[in-house]
Design a protein around this motif. Structure first.
Motif, PDB file in Angstrom:
ATOM      1  N   ALA A 180       0.816  -1.208   0.000  1.00 13.40           N
ATOM      2  CA  ALA A 180       0.000   0.000   0.000  1.00 13.40           C
ATOM      3  C   ALA A 180       0.855   1.265   0.000  1.00 13.40           C
ATOM      4  CB  ALA A 180      -0.937  -0.005   1.208  1.00 13.40           C
ATOM      5  N   PHE A 183       1.562   1.800  -3.526  1.00 16.00           N
ATOM      6  CA  PHE A 183       0.315   2.126  -4.233  1.00 16.00           C
ATOM      7  C   PHE A 183       0.025   3.620  -4.104  1.00 16.00           C
ATOM      8  CE2 PHE A 183      -4.564   1.507  -4.290  1.00 16.00           C
ATOM      9  CZ  PHE A 183      -4.611   1.533  -5.669  1.00 16.00           C
ATOM     10  N   ASN A 184       0.267   4.123  -2.916  1.00 18.57           N
ATOM     11  CA  ASN A 184       0.046   5.535  -2.645  1.00 18.57           C
ATOM     12  C   ASN A 184       0.869   6.447  -3.563  1.00 18.57           C
ATOM     13  OD1 ASN A 184      -0.808   7.860  -1.290  1.00 18.57           O
ATOM     14  ND2 ASN A 184       0.939   7.782   0.089  1.00 18.57           N
ATOM     15  N   GLN A 187      -0.861   6.744  -6.835  1.00 17.21           N
ATOM     16  CA  GLN A 187      -2.104   7.504  -6.727  1.00 17.21           C
ATOM     17  C   GLN A 187      -1.824   8.989  -6.597  1.00 17.21           C
ATOM     18  OE1 GLN A 187      -5.657   5.731  -4.763  1.00 17.21           O
ATOM     19  NE2 GLN A 187      -4.056   4.621  -3.706  1.00 17.21           N
ATOM     20  N   GLU A 188      -0.790   9.335  -5.857  1.00 21.13           N
ATOM     21  CA  GLU A 188      -0.479  10.757  -5.730  1.00 21.13           C
ATOM     22  C   GLU A 188       0.046  11.311  -7.051  1.00 21.13           C
ATOM     23  OE1 GLU A 188       0.094  11.062  -0.916  1.00 21.13           O
ATOM     24  OE2 GLU A 188       1.600  11.967  -2.207  1.00 21.13           O
ATOM     25  N   ARG A 191      -3.046  11.867  -9.059  1.00 21.46           N
ATOM     26  CA  ARG A 191      -3.752  13.053  -8.563  1.00 21.46           C
ATOM     27  C   ARG A 191      -3.099  14.324  -9.093  1.00 21.46           C
ATOM     28  NH1 ARG A 191      -2.292  13.983  -2.642  1.00 21.46           N
ATOM     29  NH2 ARG A 191      -0.533  14.984  -3.671  1.00 21.46           N
ATOM     30  N   GLY A 221     -11.474   0.801 -10.627  1.00 22.04           N
ATOM     31  CA  GLY A 221     -10.472   1.835 -10.818  1.00 22.04           C
ATOM     32  C   GLY A 221     -10.701   2.606 -12.095  1.00 22.04           C
ATOM     33  N   ASN A 222      -9.718   3.377 -12.451  1.00 24.20           N
ATOM     34  CA  ASN A 222      -9.851   4.204 -13.644  1.00 24.20           C
ATOM     35  C   ASN A 222      -8.844   3.745 -14.699  1.00 24.20           C
ATOM     36  OD1 ASN A 222      -7.285   5.559 -13.150  1.00 24.20           O
ATOM     37  ND2 ASN A 222      -8.335   6.523 -11.430  1.00 24.20           N
ATOM     38  N   ILE A 225      -5.199   3.749 -12.994  1.00 30.98           N
ATOM     39  CA  ILE A 225      -4.918   2.906 -11.831  1.00 30.98           C
ATOM     40  C   ILE A 225      -6.070   1.936 -11.647  1.00 30.98           C
ATOM     41  CG2 ILE A 225      -4.500   2.833  -9.349  1.00 30.98           C
ATOM     42  CD1 ILE A 225      -3.290   5.532  -9.478  1.00 30.98           C
ATOM     43  N   ARG A 226      -5.746   0.685 -11.673  1.00 29.60           N
ATOM     44  CA  ARG A 226      -6.791  -0.322 -11.578  1.00 29.60           C
ATOM     45  C   ARG A 226      -6.401  -1.370 -10.539  1.00 29.60           C
ATOM     46  NH1 ARG A 226     -11.081  -0.657 -14.935  1.00 29.60           N
ATOM     47  NH2 ARG A 226     -10.200   0.911 -16.321  1.00 29.60           N
TER      48      ARG A 226
ATOM     49  N   SER B 213      -5.363   1.356   5.045  1.00 26.90           N
ATOM     50  CA  SER B 213      -4.503   0.178   4.826  1.00 26.90           C
ATOM     51  C   SER B 213      -4.372  -0.147   3.352  1.00 26.90           C
ATOM     52  CB  SER B 213      -5.078  -1.050   5.530  1.00 26.90           C
ATOM     53  OG  SER B 213      -5.118  -0.849   6.903  1.00 26.90           O
ATOM     54  N   GLN B 215      -5.037   2.056   1.004  1.00 26.52           N
ATOM     55  CA  GLN B 215      -4.774   3.309   0.288  1.00 26.52           C
ATOM     56  C   GLN B 215      -5.841   3.623  -0.751  1.00 26.52           C
ATOM     57  OE1 GLN B 215      -2.523   5.790   0.722  1.00 26.52           O
ATOM     58  NE2 GLN B 215      -1.857   4.828   2.611  1.00 26.52           N
ATOM     59  N   LYS B 217      -8.525   6.054  -1.923  1.00 28.53           N
ATOM     60  CA  LYS B 217      -8.652   7.488  -1.683  1.00 28.53           C
ATOM     61  C   LYS B 217      -9.916   8.074  -2.319  1.00 28.53           C
ATOM     62  CE  LYS B 217      -3.667   7.767  -1.865  1.00 28.53           C
ATOM     63  NZ  LYS B 217      -3.395   7.983  -0.446  1.00 28.53           N
ATOM     64  N   PHE B 220     -11.167   8.094  -6.275  1.00 31.54           N
ATOM     65  CA  PHE B 220     -10.759   6.902  -7.024  1.00 31.54           C
ATOM     66  C   PHE B 220     -12.003   6.187  -7.539  1.00 31.54           C
ATOM     67  CE2 PHE B 220      -9.118   2.367  -7.034  1.00 31.54           C
ATOM     68  CZ  PHE B 220      -8.296   2.546  -8.131  1.00 31.54           C
ATOM     69  N   GLY B 221     -11.891   5.587  -8.695  1.00 31.28           N
ATOM     70  CA  GLY B 221     -13.013   4.816  -9.209  1.00 31.28           C
ATOM     71  C   GLY B 221     -13.258   5.098 -10.668  1.00 31.28           C
ATOM     72  N   ASN B 222     -14.386   4.641 -11.132  1.00 27.14           N
ATOM     73  CA  ASN B 222     -14.712   4.821 -12.540  1.00 27.14           C
ATOM     74  C   ASN B 222     -15.922   5.739 -12.680  1.00 27.14           C
ATOM     75  OD1 ASN B 222     -17.159   3.193 -12.326  1.00 27.14           O
ATOM     76  ND2 ASN B 222     -15.761   1.472 -12.065  1.00 27.14           N
TER      77      ASN B 222
END
Lengths: 475, 475
Positions: A180, A183-184, A187-188, A191, A221-222, A225-226, B213, B215, B217, B220-222
């Motif tokens: 994780a 993973f962060n 994601q950042e 973002r 996810g998108n 990031i999936r 845990s 991560q 956020k 996030f998603g579709n």
């Protein structure tokens, strides 16, 4: 674009060809098995040593000395990749490192990851006293626990550089097997609009409960990031003779061992699959693969599940068709062959006729996807394609093909990096082929890899990489 | 399309108008605060009573009798919404339910959720003995624990029906404040291609650790399922006089109370925001709102965070501008006004001049978003728009506007359901306006709500709802 048949599998799926003066346009490649952040930090973090296996002892000492020259006092100097078998008569010892620096803690992982070589300052910080500073397996834990990680910002800088490199190699997507914290990072970057490589994430088993609690499922996810699978280990590796085999390794009295029992694995897979979480299970030896197949068979098919076996390096012949019978994806890293041939011969003998059995998989209708296992191997997909289609030691064209009956052709190899990969991340409707409505992820190569001598494949260079219709790399 | 100014806010943002013989085309609406699954099951589960507050005692008995007639023996008959204050001289008692059925456990929640009315069979299953079967607060726990939930398949059927209804009301998106069990329902509908309403999910606080845990956020998603906030409670409600006020409720000696201390809340918000998780904090009374504002101020601005306050029903005037100063979204449910006016007058007296202060929020540059709190209120957005722009008791056009200075106009109300809503779910680049490149989520109304008598707004009917360019509802 070569002969018509060469691109037929794209055309059949609604693909379109683009004629660019002899260049070849392909869907972007996805590397389906990486430890990408580890690679990035190994390679680009300034106090981290990038140790190539072929380095001499003297060269390594010189490299450490260089880092010690630039690192502020107290900064950890770390690294990965040394192999004492390459050094004649020199046994690693803390004294060599102490001679270079008593101002920096130094801790260097061996290539196989089982040994940590420390200097006295590193031992001291960990509260340890040790005669040689050569720590095997869990002995190294206290030191690993106190090694100061680079900051998140350093991580990001390293990852951005590695992404640039991946994109220049023809990758438009990667699957990452990490935790994780890592993973962060991605994601950042996403973002902040700085992630331009598509990422599928495979979580470690110890996060399964949390994934279930929040109902985070595979495929969510998108486009950047999936969520992928939960990653589970069942055995070790070929290199350390810890992959689990039915019969003993050649000439020795052991056969590796399973890291988990069938029943427990069955419970875990059932639990995950029931909740919409697919599994990616590491299995290298034939017995480990057999057990995972048993488990997948028992668990059966839950809706939306796309289970995988990672590596699948050696199999009993009768187990191969069980992949397709049970809708299991075989996730292979063909470039392992380039280094593994002598080891495999040595440890597995005749059993090697079903090692890395690319052709057998395809003949049995198994979905095959390709990756590199970077940083263990290079993520250059053309090396992977060469390995899968020629099976030669050190990717050296002069060598004989190893079990040539298991070679597959270039088209099939490309599919494993494209359409196969897209399916494994639930993206077959938007990726993996050049088709209207798909994401415009394309690579333009300097040669037609479907129509050249195999040795030339290794020299392929990517002229342009396009992601989401945007040219993000140009040579 | 009414006068030019009416649609100027869409045009300014690159919007396009579509002239359809006097119809009005708008971006689809998003209801930013729902307990949608609860609504769906309340309304559509066949053994669940849909009790309207105005039901008479006799009508309720008849309704239960009907369900008992169709439910197999042993099936739970449940319901929500009764209010004994509406019944003259009849006190609910288990005996009334026992007369109807001794073959079915019956358990009915009161409108305010604080009382559970059970029959003898329900008590028996819970292992309880109780003289009246009227269980207050935690007394009801043993029964609640044994009530058999509908199956997941039943849930899905109910949700699909409620989605259909929402779409016909002009909603193309909803925010849902519910747990992981419910989240799963929508994900499975999405997986099976059956989710055609966009959903943003607000997780309960008790899943914050798990979100961190893994991560996961905010944002996030579709395009159909997106992670929203973590939802946190700080006070009760107006109806039960448990919203936390600075001064006592009128005529009584208490002021409600905080459900969490400022310091603890500050720690939680910091923890969430630091990890990229935005907060949606329930605060109704002026003191609760003040505390949340203090907390948001102390926590400061983390990258990518879009914090909200849910309800914000009554405020100290000086606190209003603190929303915009600290980039806090005010998430309001204007339709609450329709029922709350007498209660608010009664409990809050003169303080009501800053209750539901729509105009003050906008004047102070606060981002306002609208929702319904369904099943507490109706999710019809035109009722919300009417409430916000007229502030009339029971949405009755004959009544006086209540603090008319806080009315906002129809355009502003529409914005709260569209552009405001899109921002709150991190989708301002793809939703909320009619613009090239945006998702084609549109509604076509039978009248131009910008250019009619306010009472006619309530009669607005949606002729067509389009999501992702697909017509999914047509009258």
């Amino acid at each position: 674009m070569g002969e018509e048949k060469d691109i037929s599998f794209f055309s059949q799926r609604g693909g379109r060809e683009i004629n660019l003066k002899g260049s070849l346009v392909l869907p972007g490649f996805t590397d389906c098995h990486t430890h990408f952040t580890e690679y990035a930090v190994n390679k680009y973090y300034k106090y981290r040593l990038n140790i190539h296996e072929s380095i001499t002892f003297e060269e390594l000492m010189e490299l450490i000395n260089e880092k010690a020259g630039i690192a502020p006092s107290g900064e950890w100097i770390t690294g990965w990749g040394w192999n004492k078998n390459r050094w004649n008569n020199i046994l690693p010892h803390k004294k060599y490192l102490d001679e270079i620096s008593s101002r920096h803690p130094v801790a260097l992982d061996s290539k196989d990851g089982h040994t940590l070589w420390c200097n006295s300052m590193a031992l001291k910080i960990a509260g340890m006293d040790h005669p040689t500073g050569i720590l095997f397996e869990n002995e190294g834990r206290p030191v690993r626990d106190v090694i100061k990680k680079p900051s998140k910002e350093h991580y990001k800088e390293c990852v951005k550089k590695a992404i640039k490199e991946a994109i220049a190699s023809g990758l438009t997507g990667i699957h990452i097997c990490e935790g994780a914290f890592e993973f962060n990072i991605y994601q950042e970057l996403f973002r902040d609009g700085e992630l331009n490589l598509r990422v599928t994430w495979h979580f470690p088993l110890d996060l399964l409960e949390e994934m279930i609690s929040t109902q985070i499922k595979s495929g969510f996810g998108n486009e950047y990031i999936r969520i992928g699978c939960v990653k589970i280990f069942t055995d070790g590796s070929l290199g350390s003779a810890s992959a689990c085999m039915f019969e003993n390794y050649e000439g020795v009295n052991h056969s590796g061992k399973l890291l988990i029992e069938e029943e427990e694995l069955c419970n875990i897979v059932t639990k995950a699959n029931k909740e919409g979480i697919s599994c990616a299970i590491h299995a290298i030896g034939d017995k480990a693969n057999n057990m995972v197949l048993n488990v997948y068979e028992q668990v059966g098919k839950f809706p939306g599940i796309r289970n995988r076996i990672e590596h699948s390096q050696i199999l009993r012949p009768e187990d191969i068709k069980r992949f397709s019978e049970n809708h299991i994806i075989a996730s292979l890293q063909p470039i392992h062959i380039a280094n593994d041939i002598p080891l495999a011969e040595n440890y597995w003998g005749k059993r090697c006729s079903y090692a890395y059995p690319f052709a057998s998989f395809l003949r049995n209708g198994v979905r095959v996807i390709f990756g590199s296992d970077v940083p263990v191997e290079d993520f250059n997909p053309f090396k992977g394609i060469y390995s899968a289609s020629t099976r030669k030691y050190l990717n050296n064209n002069e060598k004989q093909s190893w079990y040539p009956g298991e070679c597959i052709n270039v088209e099939q190899s490309v599919q494993a990096y494209t359409v196969g990969a897209a399916y494994s991340s639930y993206e077959e409707n938007i990726k993996g082929t050049i088709a209207p409505g798909n994401l415009a992820d394309l690579i333009i190569l300097d040669r037609n890899i479907f129509d050249i001598e195999s040795e030339d494949i290794l020299e392929t260079s990517v002229k342009t990489t396009i992601i989401s219709g945007k040219m993000i790399f140009e040579k």
